[in-house]
Design a protein around this motif. Structure first.
Motif, mmCIF file in Angstrom:
data_model
loop_
_atom_site.group_PDB
_atom_site.id
_atom_site.type_symbol
_atom_site.label_atom_id
_atom_site.label_comp_id
_atom_site.label_asym_id
_atom_site.label_seq_id
_atom_site.Cartn_x
_atom_site.Cartn_y
_atom_site.Cartn_z
ATOM 1 N N PRO A 1 -26.184 -9.841 -19.334
ATOM 2 C CA PRO A 1 -26.290 -8.582 -20.091
ATOM 3 C C PRO A 1 -26.479 -7.372 -19.198
ATOM 4 O O PRO A 1 -26.859 -7.485 -18.030
ATOM 5 C CB PRO A 1 -27.527 -8.810 -20.972
ATOM 6 N N LEU A 2 -26.248 -6.213 -19.787
ATOM 7 C CA LEU A 2 -26.449 -4.935 -19.103
ATOM 8 C C LEU A 2 -27.884 -4.816 -18.615
ATOM 9 O O LEU A 2 -28.817 -5.233 -19.285
ATOM 10 C CB LEU A 2 -26.117 -3.811 -20.079
ATOM 11 N N GLY A 3 -28.055 -4.230 -17.414
ATOM 12 C CA GLY A 3 -29.372 -3.983 -16.871
ATOM 13 C C GLY A 3 -29.946 -5.123 -16.050
ATOM 14 O O GLY A 3 -30.998 -4.978 -15.442
ATOM 15 N N THR A 4 -29.241 -6.270 -15.999
ATOM 16 C CA THR A 4 -29.720 -7.419 -15.231
ATOM 17 C C THR A 4 -29.490 -7.205 -13.742
ATOM 18 O O THR A 4 -28.466 -6.647 -13.335
ATOM 19 C CB THR A 4 -28.990 -8.708 -15.672
ATOM 20 N N ILE A 5 -30.431 -7.666 -12.928
ATOM 21 C CA ILE A 5 -30.256 -7.641 -11.479
ATOM 22 C C ILE A 5 -29.531 -8.925 -11.069
ATOM 23 O O ILE A 5 -29.987 -10.031 -11.375
ATOM 24 C CB ILE A 5 -31.603 -7.524 -10.756
ATOM 25 N N ILE A 6 -28.386 -8.786 -10.410
ATOM 26 C CA ILE A 6 -27.554 -9.931 -10.050
ATOM 27 C C ILE A 6 -28.272 -10.821 -9.027
ATOM 28 O O ILE A 6 -28.792 -10.345 -8.021
ATOM 29 C CB ILE A 6 -26.206 -9.465 -9.477
ATOM 30 N N GLU A 7 -28.248 -12.142 -9.303
ATOM 31 C CA GLU A 7 -28.801 -13.134 -8.382
ATOM 32 C C GLU A 7 -27.696 -14.121 -7.980
ATOM 33 O O GLU A 7 -26.623 -14.166 -8.595
ATOM 34 C CB GLU A 7 -29.960 -13.886 -9.052
ATOM 35 N N ARG A 8 -28.011 -14.915 -6.970
ATOM 36 C CA ARG A 8 -27.018 -15.882 -6.457
ATOM 37 C C ARG A 8 -26.563 -16.856 -7.540
ATOM 38 O O ARG A 8 -25.400 -17.250 -7.583
ATOM 39 C CB ARG A 8 -27.641 -16.646 -5.272
ATOM 40 N N LYS A 9 -27.470 -17.226 -8.453
ATOM 41 C CA LYS A 9 -27.141 -18.203 -9.493
ATOM 42 C C LYS A 9 -26.098 -17.694 -10.484
ATOM 43 O O LYS A 9 -25.473 -18.477 -11.207
ATOM 44 C CB LYS A 9 -28.404 -18.608 -10.251
ATOM 45 N N HIS A 10 -25.907 -16.382 -10.545
ATOM 46 C CA HIS A 10 -24.931 -15.793 -11.469
ATOM 47 C C HIS A 10 -23.510 -15.826 -10.923
ATOM 48 O O HIS A 10 -22.561 -15.573 -11.677
ATOM 49 C CB HIS A 10 -25.292 -14.335 -11.773
ATOM 50 N N LEU A 11 -23.340 -16.117 -9.629
ATOM 51 C CA LEU A 11 -22.062 -15.889 -8.949
ATOM 52 C C LEU A 11 -21.408 -17.180 -8.466
ATOM 53 O O LEU A 11 -22.083 -18.166 -8.175
ATOM 54 C CB LEU A 11 -22.270 -14.947 -7.755
ATOM 55 N N ALA A 12 -20.073 -17.130 -8.380
ATOM 56 C CA ALA A 12 -19.304 -18.243 -7.822
ATOM 57 C C ALA A 12 -18.157 -17.674 -7.006
ATOM 58 O O ALA A 12 -17.595 -16.620 -7.341
ATOM 59 C CB ALA A 12 -18.777 -19.146 -8.931
ATOM 60 N N LEU A 13 -17.800 -18.381 -5.925
ATOM 61 C CA LEU A 13 -16.669 -17.974 -5.087
ATOM 62 C C LEU A 13 -15.444 -18.740 -5.564
ATOM 63 O O LEU A 13 -15.403 -19.972 -5.507
ATOM 64 C CB LEU A 13 -16.974 -18.287 -3.623
ATOM 65 N N THR A 14 -14.435 -18.030 -6.052
ATOM 66 C CA THR A 14 -13.289 -18.668 -6.698
ATOM 67 C C THR A 14 -11.984 -18.199 -6.061
ATOM 68 O O THR A 14 -11.766 -16.994 -5.940
ATOM 69 C CB THR A 14 -13.259 -18.328 -8.201
#
Length: 271
Positions: free
Chosen positions: A50-63
């Motif tokens: 959601p809006l306003g969230t601070i991005i962390e490593r768990k949110h991301l994937a290298l594709t």
């Protein structure tokens, strides 16, 4: 072997060599086409954020994706995205782009979401002013000012204003009506001044806009309206006619003094 047999063998060899050559050419051409479509690694979202969230490593994937499908502004390194604040809701599988994020600044997360040169201004609302709780962060509204002059009057003082937060929430994951006590708006300094003037002269009402509605609304000139209201309140001073008052100088005197305004006139009276 006769001549026909020899000719048949020669033709067979020629056709065979030609077929091999054409097959090799086709394979080479096909291999080149595949090489042209090289892939590049981009960052995609593992889950909805959601809006306003601070991005962390768990949110991301290298594709890896085909080079010709990489959108402009796509982020290619995880370190570029970590610690950034989500500016718009992100969805699972979405290729992460720079314009969807904003740097984390000092203070609250909300401060990082404010557009440069803009300000966050909060107003108090109730279930009616707040459109029965249907306002959500990211919505846009028009602001109507209701006030009294010689009678009840309304002005549209601001239009197409973005809602940054409701109460103390910059996002609403449930996407359902919530009754709130305060709404935070994103305004320029001039708009903030207009809103404060409108608030001081009467009540405010928010009107929710369709997100696809970009119509421009003519706004009231609030300063001119204030001048007109002040002039209406001013009434001309009443014209007072001078009052004449007569008095005797002494009980036994034959003189009368006539007082008219600020002037006194002496008049003799016969016995």
């Amino acid at each position: 072997m006769n001549n026909k047999t020899v000719l048949f063998v020669i033709l067979s060899l020629v056709f065979g060599v030609t077929a091999v050559y054409l097959a090799q050419s086709w394979l080479k051409t096909n291999t080149k086409t595949e090489n042209v479509g090289t892939t590049s690694n981009v960052i995609t979202m593992v889950s909805e954020v959601p809006l306003g969230t601070i991005i962390e490593r768990k949110h991301l994937a290298l594709t890896p994706v085909p080079q010709n499908l990489v959108p402009e502004g796509a982020i290619t390194e995880i370190t570029e995205a970590e610690g950034q604040v989500v500016k718009h809701r992100l969805y699972q599988g979405e290729v992460l782009r720079k314009e969807r994020l904003t740097p984390k600044g000092e203070g609250s997360t909300l401060a990082s979401l404010i557009t440069p040169t803009m300000r966050a201004v909060t107003i108090r609302v109730n279930d009616v002013v707040g459109v029965a709780g249907f306002l959500l962060p990211g919505n846009r509204v028009d602001i109507i000012n209701i006030f009294k002059t010689t009678g009840l009057k309304t002005d549209i003082v601001l239009s197409n204003v973005k809602i940054l937060a409701i109460d103390q929430k910059a996002s609403n994951d449930e996407n359902k009506p919530v009754l709130v006590r305060a709404v935070t708006l994103e305004l320029s300094l001039e708009q903030a001044e207009t809103l404060m003037i409108a608030k001081s002269r009467g009540s405010l009402q928010l009107a929710l806009r369709n997100p696809n509605d970009t119509a421009v609304i003519e706004l009231a000139d609030i300063e001119e309206a204030n001048k007109t209201a002040e002039n209406d309140k001013k009434e001309p001073a009443p014209q007072v006619e001078p009052v004449s008052v007569a008095r005797l100088s002494e009980p036994s005197s034959n003189k009368v003094f006539l007082l008219k305004g600020m002037n006194e006139q002496e008049i003799k009276v016969d016995n």
